[in-house]
Design an enzyme around this catalytic site. Structure first.
Site, PDB file in Angstrom:
ATOM      1  N   SER A  38     112.950  68.283  68.040  1.00  0.00           N
ATOM      2  CA  SER A  38     112.818  69.597  68.353  1.00  0.00           C
ATOM      3  C   SER A  38     114.000  70.609  68.258  1.00  0.00           C
ATOM      4  CB  SER A  38     112.017  70.003  69.763  1.00  0.00           C
ATOM      5  OG  SER A  38     111.708  71.274  69.913  1.00  0.00           O
ATOM      6  N   ASP A  41     111.945  77.290  66.032  1.00  0.00           N
ATOM      7  CA  ASP A  41     113.068  76.378  66.106  1.00  0.00           C
ATOM      8  C   ASP A  41     112.719  75.129  65.031  1.00  0.00           C
ATOM      9  OD1 ASP A  41     110.486  75.005  66.979  1.00  0.00           O
ATOM     10  OD2 ASP A  41     111.378  73.831  68.585  1.00  0.00           O
ATOM     11  N   ASP A  95     111.477  72.257  64.442  1.00  0.00           N
ATOM     12  CA  ASP A  95     110.182  71.796  63.897  1.00  0.00           C
ATOM     13  C   ASP A  95     109.227  73.002  64.190  1.00  0.00           C
ATOM     14  OD1 ASP A  95     110.290  71.874  66.949  1.00  0.00           O
ATOM     15  OD2 ASP A  95     108.692  70.239  67.130  1.00  0.00           O
ATOM     16  N   ASP A 121     107.603  74.566  66.284  1.00  0.00           N
ATOM     17  CA  ASP A 121     106.479  74.628  67.267  1.00  0.00           C
ATOM     18  C   ASP A 121     106.795  75.744  68.276  1.00  0.00           C
ATOM     19  OD1 ASP A 121     108.436  73.403  68.696  1.00  0.00           O
ATOM     20  OD2 ASP A 121     107.309  71.784  69.768  1.00  0.00           O
TER      21      ASP A 121
END
Length: 543
Positions: free
Chosen positions: A147, A294, A296, A298
Site C-alpha cells: 500500500s 495511494d 495501490d 485503494d
C-alpha cells in the site's frame, strides 16, 4: 548463541530460491554480522488480519520469496482443510520491488496444491483484485502490496471468497498452517499450470463503476490527479473517460509506477510534502479539485482551494461529503465506519433514518457489516459500491466525489460550502491525529502501558467522562489493543497501527454551530481544543 544463529541462517540460505536474497544472506554469514543476522532471525513475520507486511530482505523477519512461498502454502492448506480442494485463487500485485515474483510464487504454490490459480494480467489497483474474487467465483484472493508503506517494504494481503479481507479466526488458522510448513522442499511449485487473466476482468470492473454515479448527473468538475508513483493512473483515467468527466490533468512526475517513489519520503497522500507536486500542478491549471490515490489505489485523497491556497481535506471530511451525497441521492442500507472515524457519519445517518454501525479499525470489519451501503475510514478509505467491491476503493471514491463536485459546481457552490452546511446542521465535527513513528516498537508498548496504569482524568480541561480499555471488548466490538476516552464534547482513541511502526491517537471535538456566521468562531475553538488535547495526551502517554 552465535553458532546457533549462523546455523539457522545457513539452513535458510540453503533453501532460498532467490539469487538476490541468497547473495545478501551469504555476505552477512561470511562477515559474521551477528547484529544484522539476529534482527533477521529473531522470529518470523507474523501473519494476521493484515496478512504480512515488512521490509524486503533475506530471512524470516523480512519479506522475501521464501516467506511468501510458506505463506502461500499455509493459505492453500487452510483452503483445502475447509473443503475448497479445487477452488480458484485469484492473485493480484502492485508495482513494488518483488511484487511480480511474489505473485508468481503464489500461483505456483496454489497450482502445486491442486487448487486453480489465476493471476491478474499486470500490476493493477487492489480494488480490481477485490472485485475479481467475487466476479470470478474464487474461494480466495491474494494481493501483493504494501500500500502506502516506504519503498523498502512489501506485503501480502489475503481475501476469502466473499471478497472481504480475513478476520479472526481465519488469520490464526492460516498462521498455524504457515507454521506447519517444515521446508520449502515440501512445497510443490510447478513451472506452469496457472492462468494469466486477460483484460476482461478489468473491463468488467470498469463496467461496474457505472453503478457508482447517478444517471444523467453533471460531469463537469475538472481535476488534477496524482497516482503517487503507483498503479492507479490507467484505471482511473479509463473510469473517468467512461463516465464522461473532463480528462484529469496528471502530475507527470508521479504518474507512472516507480517502486522507488523518488519524489516522496513516504508514498502516502497524508504524509507532509507528498501532495506538493499536485498542489503545484493545480496552481498552474486551476482545477475544481485534486484527486490522489495511494500506490495501490485503494485510498483516495481530495484537495480543494480554500482562501486561494490548496489544502487536503481530512479523510473524515471526505467521508461526510460522500455520505451526504449518497443520502441526497436516496441511498438505502447501512452506513458504517470504524471507531476511529468521525461521529458525524452517525449524525448524518440518524437524520436520514438509516441504519448505522461502528466497527473496529480496518475494512476487513467495515466490509462485513450486514446490509452495508456505504462505509468509510478516516485514513482515506471509502467503500461506495459494496456490491461491486467489498473493500475500500480509491477509483470509485474518486468518481463519486467528482460527481458531487460537479453537482455543486452547477449550483455555483463547492465542497467546502457543503461542509459548512453539515457543520451548521449537525455541529462542527473537527478531527485530528497524533501519530508517532518509531524505530523501537517498545516505545509504543510503553506508551500504552503508561496510559493504562496512569490514565488521564482530563484533557484540554475537559473531564474524561468514560474511559474504555478495548482489549476487553465492548457489547458491540470484539477485543482490540486500544483505549477510548469520551470527554464532554470530545473523543480520543489511542491504538498501535496494524500496518506501520506507529502509535496513532485519533482526536475529535464537536462544537455546536447556530448559524453560518458562527463558523469562524467554532473553527477557532475546535482548533484550540484539538491542539491542547494533542499536547496533554502526548504528555500523558510520554511521547
Amino acid at each position: 548463541m552465535h553458532d546457533d544463529l549462523i546455523a539457522r541462517a545457513t539452513a535458510w540460505l540453503a533453501e532460498d530460491p532467490d539469487t538476490e536474497t541468497r547473495d545478501e544472506l551469504a555476505k552477512l554469514i561470511e562477515a559474521g554480522d551477528v547484529t544484522e543476522l539476529a534482527a533477521r532471525f529473531s522470529g518470523t513475520l507474523q501473519f494476521g488480519t493484515a496478512g504480512l507486511r515488512g521490509e524486503l530482505g533475506a530471512g524470516p523477519m523480512r519479506m522475501n520469496r521464501s516467506v511468501v512461498i510458506r505463506a502461500a502454502a499455509g493459505l492453500a492448506a487452510y483452503l483445502k482443510g475447509k473443503g475448497r480442494t479445487d477452488g480458484l485463487v485469484v492473485v493480484g500485485y502492485d508495482a513494488r520491488h518483488k511484487s511480480a515474483d511474489f505473485a508468481r510464487d503464489t500461483a505456483a504454490v496454489m497450482t502445486g496444491a491442486g487448487l486453480r490459480a489465476a493471476v491478474l494480467p499486470h500490476p493493477l489497483p487492489t480494488p480490481v483484485l477485490a472485485y475479481a474474487i467475487r466476479h470470478l467465483g474464487a474461494v480466495a484472493g491474494v494481493e501483493v502490496t504494501a500500500s502506502h508503506n516506504p519503498p523498502r517494504d512489501n506485503g501480502y494481503k489475503v481475501y476469502l471468497g466473499d471478497g472481504s479481507q480475513i478476520v479472526p479466526p481465519a488469520d490464526a488458522e492460516i498462521a498455524a498452517e504457515i507454521d506447519a510448513v517444515r521446508s520449502l522442499g515440501d512445497v510443490p511449485r510447478p513451472d506452469a499450470g496457472w492462468e494469466i487473466l486477460d483484460g476482461a476482468v478489468l473491463d468488467a470492473y470498469l463496467a461496474r463503476t457505472d453503478a457508482v454515479l447517478a444517471e444523467g448527473s453533471p460531469r463537469t468538475a475538472r481535476t488534477v490527479y496524482t497516482a503517487m508513483h503507483g498503479v492507479g493512473k490507467d484505471v482511473l483515467l479509463a473510469a473517468f473517460a467512461r463516465a464522461g468527466f473532463p480528462e484529469p490533468v496528471l502530475v507527470a512526475e508521479q504518474a507512472e509506477p516507480d517502486p522507488d517513489f523518488p519524489t516522496v519520503a513516504f508514498p502516502n497522500p497524508e504524509e507532509p510534502g507528498a501532495m506538493d507536486l499536485a498542489f503545484a500542478r493545480a496552481r498552474e491549471t486551476d482545477p475544481d479539485l485534486i484527486i490522489a490515490n495511494d500506490p495501490d489505489a485503494d485510498r483516495c485523497a481530495v484537495a480543494v482551494k480554500e482562501s486561494g491556497e490548496w489544502r487536503m481535506l481530512r479523510g473524515d471530511e471526505v467521508g461526510a461529503l460522500l455520505a451526504a451525497h449518497l443520502v441526497r441521492r436516496g441511498a438505502q442500507g447501512t452506513f458504517a465506519e470504524s471507531i476511529v472515524s468521525s461521529s458525524l457519519l452517525g449524525r448524518i445517518a440518524e437524520k436520514a433514518n438509516l441504519p448505522y454501525e461502528e466497527t473496529l479499525t480496518g475494512f476487513k470489519w467495515i466490509a462485513r457489516v450486514e446490509g452495508l451501503r456505504y462505509g468509510y475510514e478516516e485514513a482515506l478509505g471509502y467503500c461506495v459500491d459494496p456490491d461491486g467491491v467489498r473493500d475500500k476503493d480509491g477509483i470509485t471514491a474518486a468518481l463519486l466525489i467528482t460527481e458531487l463536485a460537479s453537482e455543486l459546481k452547477e449550483q455555483g457552490r463547492t465542497l467546502l460550502d457543503l461542509l459548512d452546511d453539515l457543520a451548521v446542521e449537525h455541529g462542527l465535527h473537527a478531527t485530528d491525529q497524533l501519530a508517532v513513528r518509531v524505530e523501537d516498537l517498545s516505545v509504543i508498548a510503553d506508551a500504552m502501558r503508561r496510559l493504562r496504569e496512569q490514565p488521564p482524568t482530563e484533557l484540554a480541561g475537559l473531564a474524561i467522562t468514560k474511559a474504555e480499555d478495548l482489549t476487553k471488548g465492548t457489547d458491540k466490538l470484539p477485543p482490540t489493543d486500544g483505549l477510548r476516552y469520551i470527554l464532554d464534547g470530545a473523543r480520543v482513541i489511542v491504538r498501535p497501527s496494524g500496518t506501520e511502526p506507529k502509535l496513532k491517537c485519533y482526536l475529535e471535538v464537536v462544537v455546536p454551530v447556530a448559524a453560518h456566521a458562527d463558523l469562524p468562531t467554532a473553527h477557532a475553538k475546535a482548533t484550540d481544543l484539538l491542539t491542547t488535547i494533542k499536547r496533554d495526551l502526548s504528555a500523558a502517554a510520554g511521547i
